[in-house]
Write an enzyme that holds these catalytic residues in place. Structure first.
Site, PDB file in Angstrom:
ATOM      1  N   ASP A   1       0.822  -1.204   0.000  1.00  0.00           N
ATOM      2  CA  ASP A   1       0.000   0.000   0.000  1.00  0.00           C
ATOM      3  C   ASP A   1       0.864   1.265   0.000  1.00  0.00           C
ATOM      4  O   ASP A   1       1.966   1.250   0.542  1.00  0.00           O
ATOM      5  CB  ASP A   1      -0.858  -0.041   1.270  1.00  0.00           C
ATOM      6  CG  ASP A   1      -2.253   0.502   1.021  1.00  0.00           C
ATOM      7  OD1 ASP A   1      -2.504   0.999  -0.091  1.00  0.00           O
ATOM      8  OD2 ASP A   1      -3.074   0.428   1.947  1.00  0.00           O
TER       9      ASP A   1
ATOM     10  N   ASN B   1     -10.008  -2.702  -6.838  1.00  0.00           N
ATOM     11  CA  ASN B   1      -9.177  -1.766  -7.592  1.00  0.00           C
ATOM     12  C   ASN B   1      -9.748  -1.396  -8.972  1.00  0.00           C
ATOM     13  O   ASN B   1      -9.302  -0.430  -9.587  1.00  0.00           O
ATOM     14  CB  ASN B   1      -7.746  -2.305  -7.769  1.00  0.00           C
ATOM     15  CG  ASN B   1      -6.942  -2.307  -6.473  1.00  0.00           C
ATOM     16  OD1 ASN B   1      -6.018  -3.094  -6.300  1.00  0.00           O
ATOM     17  ND2 ASN B   1      -7.289  -1.429  -5.530  1.00  0.00           N
TER      18      ASN B   1
END
Ligand code: V07
Length: 257
Positions: free
Chosen positions: A36, A84
């Site tokens: 991340d 995503n």
């Protein structure tokens, strides 16, 4: 569980000096990472988000090397989640081209190291050009005998559990399995990770402290390690810190030591 107590040596880029680290305690067999902070890394530099993804891919390369050097058996990387797809189309398109780029530059080294590449997640929904890379890389590393690298692409943990039950149901319908024998190992074996070792250590970068639907079944007993370091800034040294912390923790699996 393997006990690791040895000196580990590597050269740092900056000063080409050799550093020694002593790793005590258990070495995790399987490390899983939620990578991340690429967007944030880019924002802070006034760069477009895709520049962060590019830098993140360089870190992927370094972390594969580091894990292999250390003797980690399985590395699972959360490259693209089922969530995503909500990102801007052009960013998704850019991300979907990274696997091909990665293999173009890395395949020789992966071959040299004997790395076996695998994929988890529903790869049938990826663009055709990405699926082509998936197929080619599976084929080219199939006979390797070294570390396994699982790339999670279009992966969701709950979907993985559902998919596993559906697969089992099909076997029951075909008369190859029975519900009477459906238990935890049976479900595990039908997950996309198969009967491989569950992750011992889950690392998440960039300060968030959640699993975010990553390996929810497999990580039931994993040690979780969080850092504020953004993924493009993650280094060998950061990985070693995580592994050293892991080695210090008493692992009880719900029992008493
Ligand atoms: C991606 C770079 C790393 C940070 C996380 C998001 C962006 C490597 C791959 C990859 C995937 C499959 C494969 C070889 C390499 C990758 C995506 C995104 C979608 F077989 N990095 N990386 N794939 N990022």
């Amino acid at each position: 569980m393997r006990e690791l107590k040895r000196l580990w040596t590597w050269r740092t880029k900056a000063d080409s000096q050799t550093a020694n680290v002593e790793l005590k305690g258990d070495l995790p067999a399987h490390i899983a990472i939620i990578m991340d902070g690429n967007g944030r890394w880019a924002n802070r530099r006034g760069l477009p988000r895709i520049a962060g993804h590019r830098a993140g891919m360089t870190t992927v390369r370094e972390v594969i090397r580091a894990c292999d050097d250390l003797g980690i058996q399985i590395l699972t990387l959360y490259a693209f989640s089922t969530e995503n797809w909500k990102r801007p189309e052009f960013e998704v398109e850019y991300l979907m081209r990274l696997p091909e780029e990665f293999f173009r530059s890395e395949m020789d080294e992966l071959a040299l190291r004997g790395v076996r590449v695998r994929f988890i997640g529903d790869t049938t929904k990826l663009p055709e050009y990405t699926q082509e890379t998936v197929r080619r890389s599976l084929e080219r590393t199939r006979d390797n005998q070294g570390m396994i690298v699982n790339f999670a692409l279009n992966y969701g943990g709950r979907a993985d559990v559902v998919q596993a039950v559906q697969k089992y149901a099909e076997e029951v319908a075909a008369g190859r399995s029975s519900w009477a024998q459906f238990d935890e190992p049976a479900l595990s074996a039908h997950l996309s990770t198969g009967s491989t070792h569950d992750p011992d250590l889950v690392i998440r970068t960039s300060g968030e402290m959640r699993l975010s639907n990553f390996l929810i079944w497999q990580a039931a007993y994993a040690e979780l390690w969080f850092t504020d370091v953004l993924w493009p800034d993650f280094r060998r040294e950061t990985l070693i810190e995580a592994i050293q912390d892991y080695g210090r923790r008493k692992r009880r699996f719900g029992g008493l030591k």
